[in-house]
Design a protein around this motif. Structure first.
Motif, PDB file in Angstrom:
ATOM      1  N   PRO A  61      10.419  -1.253  -3.326  1.00  0.00           N
ATOM      2  CA  PRO A  61       9.983  -0.097  -2.528  1.00  0.00           C
ATOM      3  C   PRO A  61       8.931  -0.460  -1.474  1.00  0.00           C
ATOM      4  O   PRO A  61       8.946   0.104  -0.371  1.00  0.00           O
ATOM      5  N   ILE A  62       8.048  -1.383  -1.788  1.00  0.00           N
ATOM      6  CA  ILE A  62       7.044  -1.825  -0.809  1.00  0.00           C
ATOM      7  C   ILE A  62       7.741  -2.520   0.360  1.00  0.00           C
ATOM      8  O   ILE A  62       7.443  -2.240   1.524  1.00  0.00           O
ATOM      9  N   ILE A  63       8.660  -3.413   0.046  1.00  0.00           N
ATOM     10  CA  ILE A  63       9.373  -4.154   1.087  1.00  0.00           C
ATOM     11  C   ILE A  63      10.197  -3.202   1.949  1.00  0.00           C
ATOM     12  O   ILE A  63      10.201  -3.316   3.185  1.00  0.00           O
ATOM     13  N   ILE A  64      10.864  -2.263   1.334  1.00  0.00           N
ATOM     14  CA  ILE A  64      11.664  -1.291   2.086  1.00  0.00           C
ATOM     15  C   ILE A  64      10.764  -0.466   3.000  1.00  0.00           C
ATOM     16  O   ILE A  64      11.095  -0.242   4.172  1.00  0.00           O
ATOM     17  N   ALA A  65       9.620  -0.037   2.502  1.00  0.00           N
ATOM     18  CA  ALA A  65       8.698   0.756   3.317  1.00  0.00           C
ATOM     19  C   ALA A  65       8.167  -0.045   4.509  1.00  0.00           C
ATOM     20  O   ALA A  65       8.016   0.494   5.603  1.00  0.00           O
ATOM     21  N   LEU A  66       7.906  -1.318   4.310  1.00  0.00           N
ATOM     22  CA  LEU A  66       7.343  -2.148   5.378  1.00  0.00           C
ATOM     23  C   LEU A  66       8.385  -2.637   6.380  1.00  0.00           C
ATOM     24  O   LEU A  66       8.060  -2.902   7.536  1.00  0.00           O
ATOM     25  N   THR A  67       9.637  -2.788   5.938  1.00  0.00           N
ATOM     26  CA  THR A  67      10.659  -3.397   6.795  1.00  0.00           C
ATOM     27  C   THR A  67      11.777  -2.448   7.214  1.00  0.00           C
ATOM     28  O   THR A  67      12.498  -2.741   8.157  1.00  0.00           O
ATOM     29  N   LYS A  68      11.950  -1.361   6.473  1.00  0.00           N
ATOM     30  CA  LYS A  68      13.075  -0.434   6.689  1.00  0.00           C
ATOM     31  C   LYS A  68      14.420  -1.092   6.390  1.00  0.00           C
ATOM     32  O   LYS A  68      15.461  -0.633   6.840  1.00  0.00           O
ATOM     33  N   ASP A  89       1.036  -1.145  -9.525  1.00  0.00           N
ATOM     34  CA  ASP A  89       1.278  -2.540  -9.893  1.00  0.00           C
ATOM     35  C   ASP A  89       0.869  -3.474  -8.743  1.00  0.00           C
ATOM     36  O   ASP A  89       1.711  -4.155  -8.163  1.00  0.00           O
ATOM     37  N   PRO A  90      -0.437  -3.525  -8.398  1.00  0.00           N
ATOM     38  CA  PRO A  90      -0.856  -4.375  -7.285  1.00  0.00           C
ATOM     39  C   PRO A  90      -0.731  -5.862  -7.631  1.00  0.00           C
ATOM     40  O   PRO A  90      -0.749  -6.240  -8.804  1.00  0.00           O
ATOM     41  N   PHE A  91      -0.596  -6.679  -6.594  1.00  0.00           N
ATOM     42  CA  PHE A  91      -0.484  -8.122  -6.783  1.00  0.00           C
ATOM     43  C   PHE A  91      -1.155  -8.828  -5.609  1.00  0.00           C
ATOM     44  O   PHE A  91      -1.445  -8.210  -4.586  1.00  0.00           O
ATOM     45  N   SER A  92      -1.369 -10.124  -5.763  1.00  0.00           N
ATOM     46  CA  SER A  92      -2.054 -10.909  -4.737  1.00  0.00           C
ATOM     47  C   SER A  92      -1.044 -11.503  -3.753  1.00  0.00           C
ATOM     48  O   SER A  92       0.154 -11.569  -4.039  1.00  0.00           O
ATOM     49  N   LYS A  93      -1.565 -11.986  -2.635  1.00  0.00           N
ATOM     50  CA  LYS A  93      -0.681 -12.640  -1.670  1.00  0.00           C
ATOM     51  C   LYS A  93      -0.109 -13.935  -2.255  1.00  0.00           C
ATOM     52  O   LYS A  93       0.975 -14.356  -1.881  1.00  0.00           O
ATOM     53  N   ASP A  94      -0.832 -14.547  -3.195  1.00  0.00           N
ATOM     54  CA  ASP A  94      -0.313 -15.757  -3.843  1.00  0.00           C
ATOM     55  C   ASP A  94       0.974 -15.463  -4.613  1.00  0.00           C
ATOM     56  O   ASP A  94       1.865 -16.310  -4.673  1.00  0.00           O
ATOM     57  N   ALA A  95       1.083 -14.270  -5.167  1.00  0.00           N
ATOM     58  CA  ALA A  95       2.308 -13.881  -5.870  1.00  0.00           C
ATOM     59  C   ALA A  95       3.481 -13.822  -4.897  1.00  0.00           C
ATOM     60  O   ALA A  95       4.601 -14.210  -5.241  1.00  0.00           O
ATOM     61  N   VAL A  96       3.225 -13.369  -3.694  1.00  0.00           N
ATOM     62  CA  VAL A  96       4.289 -13.251  -2.686  1.00  0.00           C
ATOM     63  C   VAL A  96       4.853 -14.624  -2.337  1.00  0.00           C
ATOM     64  O   VAL A  96       6.056 -14.777  -2.145  1.00  0.00           O
ATOM     65  N   TYR A  97       3.989 -15.639  -2.287  1.00  0.00           N
ATOM     66  CA  TYR A  97       4.449 -16.990  -1.963  1.00  0.00           C
ATOM     67  C   TYR A  97       5.459 -17.502  -2.992  1.00  0.00           C
ATOM     68  O   TYR A  97       6.301 -18.332  -2.674  1.00  0.00           O
ATOM     69  N   LYS A  98       5.419 -17.012  -4.203  1.00  0.00           N
ATOM     70  CA  LYS A  98       6.330 -17.458  -5.263  1.00  0.00           C
ATOM     71  C   LYS A  98       7.725 -16.847  -5.126  1.00  0.00           C
ATOM     72  O   LYS A  98       8.667 -17.302  -5.755  1.00  0.00           O
ATOM     73  N   TRP A  99       7.848 -15.818  -4.319  1.00  0.00           N
ATOM     74  CA  TRP A  99       9.124 -15.121  -4.183  1.00  0.00           C
ATOM     75  C   TRP A  99      10.205 -15.979  -3.542  1.00  0.00           C
ATOM     76  O   TRP A  99      11.386 -15.721  -3.722  1.00  0.00           O
ATOM     77  N   GLY A 100       9.822 -16.996  -2.796  1.00  0.00           N
ATOM     78  CA  GLY A 100      10.802 -17.836  -2.114  1.00  0.00           C
ATOM     79  C   GLY A 100      11.806 -18.484  -3.043  1.00  0.00           C
ATOM     80  O   GLY A 100      12.971 -18.646  -2.698  1.00  0.00           O
ATOM     81  N   LYS A 101      11.381 -18.828  -4.227  1.00  0.00           N
ATOM     82  CA  LYS A 101      12.274 -19.495  -5.183  1.00  0.00           C
ATOM     83  C   LYS A 101      12.977 -18.514  -6.112  1.00  0.00           C
ATOM     84  O   LYS A 101      14.147 -18.687  -6.422  1.00  0.00           O
ATOM     85  N   GLY A 108       4.045 -10.420   6.472  1.00  0.00           N
ATOM     86  CA  GLY A 108       3.474 -11.587   5.808  1.00  0.00           C
ATOM     87  C   GLY A 108       2.907 -11.263   4.434  1.00  0.00           C
ATOM     88  O   GLY A 108       2.790 -10.096   4.049  1.00  0.00           O
ATOM     89  N   PRO A 109       2.570 -12.295   3.679  1.00  0.00           N
ATOM     90  CA  PRO A 109       2.079 -12.114   2.316  1.00  0.00           C
ATOM     91  C   PRO A 109       0.856 -11.210   2.196  1.00  0.00           C
ATOM     92  O   PRO A 109       0.768 -10.392   1.278  1.00  0.00           O
ATOM     93  N   LYS A 110      -0.084 -11.340   3.118  1.00  0.00           N
ATOM     94  CA  LYS A 110      -1.292 -10.516   3.021  1.00  0.00           C
ATOM     95  C   LYS A 110      -0.970  -9.037   3.222  1.00  0.00           C
ATOM     96  O   LYS A 110      -1.471  -8.180   2.492  1.00  0.00           O
ATOM     97  N   ALA A 111      -0.121  -8.737   4.199  1.00  0.00           N
ATOM     98  CA  ALA A 111       0.250  -7.336   4.446  1.00  0.00           C
ATOM     99  C   ALA A 111       0.969  -6.738   3.247  1.00  0.00           C
ATOM    100  O   ALA A 111       0.740  -5.573   2.881  1.00  0.00           O
ATOM    101  N   ILE A 112       1.823  -7.536   2.616  1.00  0.00           N
ATOM    102  CA  ILE A 112       2.552  -7.051   1.444  1.00  0.00           C
ATOM    103  C   ILE A 112       1.583  -6.818   0.286  1.00  0.00           C
ATOM    104  O   ILE A 112       1.639  -5.788  -0.385  1.00  0.00           O
ATOM    105  N   ALA A 113       0.688  -7.778   0.062  1.00  0.00           N
ATOM    106  CA  ALA A 113      -0.301  -7.627  -1.019  1.00  0.00           C
ATOM    107  C   ALA A 113      -1.210  -6.438  -0.760  1.00  0.00           C
ATOM    108  O   ALA A 113      -1.531  -5.679  -1.693  1.00  0.00           O
ATOM    109  N   ASP A 114      -1.623  -6.249   0.487  1.00  0.00           N
ATOM    110  CA  ASP A 114      -2.464  -5.090   0.819  1.00  0.00           C
ATOM    111  C   ASP A 114      -1.731  -3.790   0.532  1.00  0.00           C
ATOM    112  O   ASP A 114      -2.318  -2.846  -0.008  1.00  0.00           O
ATOM    113  N   ALA A 115      -0.449  -3.724   0.884  1.00  0.00           N
ATOM    114  CA  ALA A 115       0.344  -2.513   0.610  1.00  0.00           C
ATOM    115  C   ALA A 115       0.487  -2.279  -0.890  1.00  0.00           C
ATOM    116  O   ALA A 115       0.534  -1.130  -1.337  1.00  0.00           O
ATOM    117  N   SER A 116       0.518  -3.352  -1.661  1.00  0.00           N
ATOM    118  CA  SER A 116       0.681  -3.200  -3.113  1.00  0.00           C
ATOM    119  C   SER A 116      -0.536  -2.556  -3.767  1.00  0.00           C
ATOM    120  O   SER A 116      -0.432  -2.004  -4.857  1.00  0.00           O
TER     121      SER A 116
END
Length: 86
Positions: free
Chosen positions: A52-59, A31-43, A18-26
């Motif tokens: 690299p963060i997504i790959i580390a969290l999801t494999k 280059d840290p970012f907020s969970k609100d930034a993650v919500y914008k990725w859908g478009k 989820g967005p919070k877990a991704i933002a926490d990992a960032s």
């Protein structure tokens, strides 16, 4: 032809926790970012600098993220080649 269904950006975000877990990992990156930034990725897709963060969290493999980004941007068939006019 690969018939593996393309994951959506929402599915990838979900797999990552989820967005919070991704933002926490960032916060562990330069280059840290907020969970609100993650919500914008859908478009617009997941920015490649955050893959690299997504790959580390999801494999997931890069190809899965790339395909999801193309689908989010409406580019389902990116490799259409046209013969050059002579």
């Amino acid at each position: 032809m690969d018939t593996t269904p393309t994951l959506t950006i929402a599915e990838i975000i979900g797999r990552a926790g989820g967005p919070k877990a991704i933002a926490d990992a960032s916060r562990l990156t330069p280059d840290p970012f907020s969970k609100d930034a993650v919500y914008k990725w859908g478009k617009g897709g997941i920015p490649d600098r955050h893959w690299p963060i997504i790959i580390a969290l999801t494999k997931l493999e890069v190809a899965a993220i790339y395909s999801a980004n193309l689908a989010a941007r409406g580019n389902v068939f990116p490799h259409v080649f046209h013969e050059a006019a002579e």
